[in-house]
Design a protein around this motif. Sequence first.
Motif, PDB file in Angstrom:
ATOM      1  N   GLU A  50       0.854  -1.186   0.000  1.00  0.00           N
ATOM      2  CA  GLU A  50       0.000   0.000   0.000  1.00  0.00           C
ATOM      3  C   GLU A  50       0.889   1.235   0.000  1.00  0.00           C
ATOM      4  O   GLU A  50       2.064   1.167   0.388  1.00  0.00           O
ATOM      5  CB  GLU A  50      -0.913   0.028   1.235  1.00  0.00           C
ATOM      6  CG  GLU A  50      -1.909  -1.103   1.318  1.00  0.00           C
ATOM      7  CD  GLU A  50      -2.851  -0.951   2.510  1.00  0.00           C
ATOM      8  OE1 GLU A  50      -3.183   0.202   2.859  1.00  0.00           O
ATOM      9  OE2 GLU A  50      -3.233  -1.971   3.098  1.00  0.00           O
ATOM     10  N   SER A  51       0.329   2.350  -0.418  1.00  0.00           N
ATOM     11  CA  SER A  51       1.091   3.597  -0.426  1.00  0.00           C
ATOM     12  C   SER A  51       1.336   4.070   1.001  1.00  0.00           C
ATOM     13  O   SER A  51       0.470   3.930   1.879  1.00  0.00           O
ATOM     14  CB  SER A  51       0.328   4.683  -1.193  1.00  0.00           C
ATOM     15  OG  SER A  51       0.139   4.300  -2.541  1.00  0.00           O
ATOM     16  N   LEU A  52       2.513   4.641   1.229  1.00  0.00           N
ATOM     17  CA  LEU A  52       2.811   5.219   2.538  1.00  0.00           C
ATOM     18  C   LEU A  52       1.910   6.422   2.777  1.00  0.00           C
ATOM     19  O   LEU A  52       1.822   7.323   1.927  1.00  0.00           O
ATOM     20  CB  LEU A  52       4.276   5.655   2.599  1.00  0.00           C
ATOM     21  CG  LEU A  52       5.316   4.529   2.641  1.00  0.00           C
ATOM     22  CD1 LEU A  52       6.712   5.091   2.383  1.00  0.00           C
ATOM     23  CD2 LEU A  52       5.282   3.809   3.976  1.00  0.00           C
ATOM     24  N   ASN A  53       1.243   6.438   3.916  1.00  0.00           N
ATOM     25  CA  ASN A  53       0.306   7.520   4.230  1.00  0.00           C
ATOM     26  C   ASN A  53       0.348   7.742   5.739  1.00  0.00           C
ATOM     27  O   ASN A  53      -0.201   6.943   6.499  1.00  0.00           O
ATOM     28  CB  ASN A  53      -1.110   7.143   3.769  1.00  0.00           C
ATOM     29  CG  ASN A  53      -2.104   8.272   3.933  1.00  0.00           C
ATOM     30  OD1 ASN A  53      -2.041   9.038   4.901  1.00  0.00           O
ATOM     31  ND2 ASN A  53      -3.033   8.387   3.001  1.00  0.00           N
ATOM     32  N   LEU A  54       1.017   8.805   6.165  1.00  0.00           N
ATOM     33  CA  LEU A  54       1.190   9.049   7.594  1.00  0.00           C
ATOM     34  C   LEU A  54      -0.135   9.316   8.289  1.00  0.00           C
ATOM     35  O   LEU A  54      -0.368   8.834   9.400  1.00  0.00           O
ATOM     36  CB  LEU A  54       2.156  10.223   7.813  1.00  0.00           C
ATOM     37  CG  LEU A  54       2.480  10.550   9.274  1.00  0.00           C
ATOM     38  CD1 LEU A  54       3.110   9.359   9.981  1.00  0.00           C
ATOM     39  CD2 LEU A  54       3.380  11.777   9.368  1.00  0.00           C
ATOM     40  N   ARG A  55      -1.011  10.090   7.651  1.00  0.00           N
ATOM     41  CA  ARG A  55      -2.311  10.390   8.263  1.00  0.00           C
ATOM     42  C   ARG A  55      -3.107   9.104   8.501  1.00  0.00           C
ATOM     43  O   ARG A  55      -3.684   8.914   9.570  1.00  0.00           O
ATOM     44  CB  ARG A  55      -3.101  11.359   7.393  1.00  0.00           C
ATOM     45  CG  ARG A  55      -4.457  11.737   7.972  1.00  0.00           C
ATOM     46  CD  ARG A  55      -5.120  12.870   7.218  1.00  0.00           C
ATOM     47  NE  ARG A  55      -5.410  12.526   5.832  1.00  0.00           N
ATOM     48  CZ  ARG A  55      -6.124  13.295   5.008  1.00  0.00           C
ATOM     49  NH1 ARG A  55      -6.579  14.466   5.435  1.00  0.00           N
ATOM     50  NH2 ARG A  55      -6.349  12.922   3.768  1.00  0.00           N
TER      51      ARG A  55
END
Length: 350
Positions: A50-55
């Motif tokens: 999956e794409s890195l997504n901090l939120r």
Amino acid sequence: SEIKMQKLYFLKYSLISILLSVMFRAEAQSNDLYYRSAQNRLTNMLSGKESLNLREAIYCVENAWFNDKLNKKLFYKQIERYADFCRAVSNSGRIIYSGNDVSSVNAQAAVFAFMTDTIPIQMGDSVYYHLPFGYNADDFAGEKNWSNMFVSTLMATGKGNCHSMPLLYKLIMDELGEKCWLALAPNHMYIKAKTQHIGWYNIELTTGDFPTDAWLMASGYIHLDAVRNGIYTDTLSLKQSVALCLTDLAQGYMHKYGIGNRKFIEDCCNTTLKHYPNYINALLIKAELLTKQYRHLDNKECEEAKKLKEKMDDAYAHIHRLGYRKMPEEMYRKWLKSIKTNIKTPFENF
């Protein structure tokens, strides 16, 4: 007869006890699933599935604690509202700056003001005030309630700490499309940013100041080896920031369920260390688990105990070689207060 009645009462309360036990066990297993789900999401981000997504990573960690009851839509929307407010402040023209990175500088100044200052808002004939976020001095380490470490708690109560405040700052900046970086000090997180005119500078949200790296090293239990090994004062990449969230998940699990499920905690820490090898909190948790396991052994002279003690000693020796030095809680409190210096803000000369 009386004996028969006693047997019936005994049977009744035994059945109730069994029923309650099953209910509590089922609830614990159900709640545990939220942690496993969050672990899978973060692991998938770090592995590239999956794409890195901090939120999203932060939301997953906090939602697991709240048993999947944290409203995702509201969580996201609140950050978007904050970003809209900061965008309006940024466009107000209050900052005069001649560099090509004026957009970034205006955003940094706006988000910093939003989080640390009182801002008047004109609405028709009335003036309202946005109040700054406050520091939760009563439970700054989440010992009374681990959710006091959360961004969602900061947004709901207006009070946070050195964990939730820089995370929220970073999330708002990300929403604005501008760059800043998380950075670590002992028991502490802060923001690093840069401008063309002055280069790198640090943003301390708990006190609203801009301490230099030299000041942090001189006053904050930061050993030179810790800087060399990237434990403290370095900028965290997006992958490192998401990996950090996985250790946050393990810490929340420990606060909620204890260390009975060692494998879950160790798996979270091991995955963190795979992508952020010197993350000190993950290393400390693994060493702590070994220590508790060793202390619970009745026979400290058996072969199992000797091997366990060797692993424990190796873990702490590695942590020490990296440059980690424990900062006592009272020293940390004094250190936070001492950050309040006469350092000029990076925006005063523009």
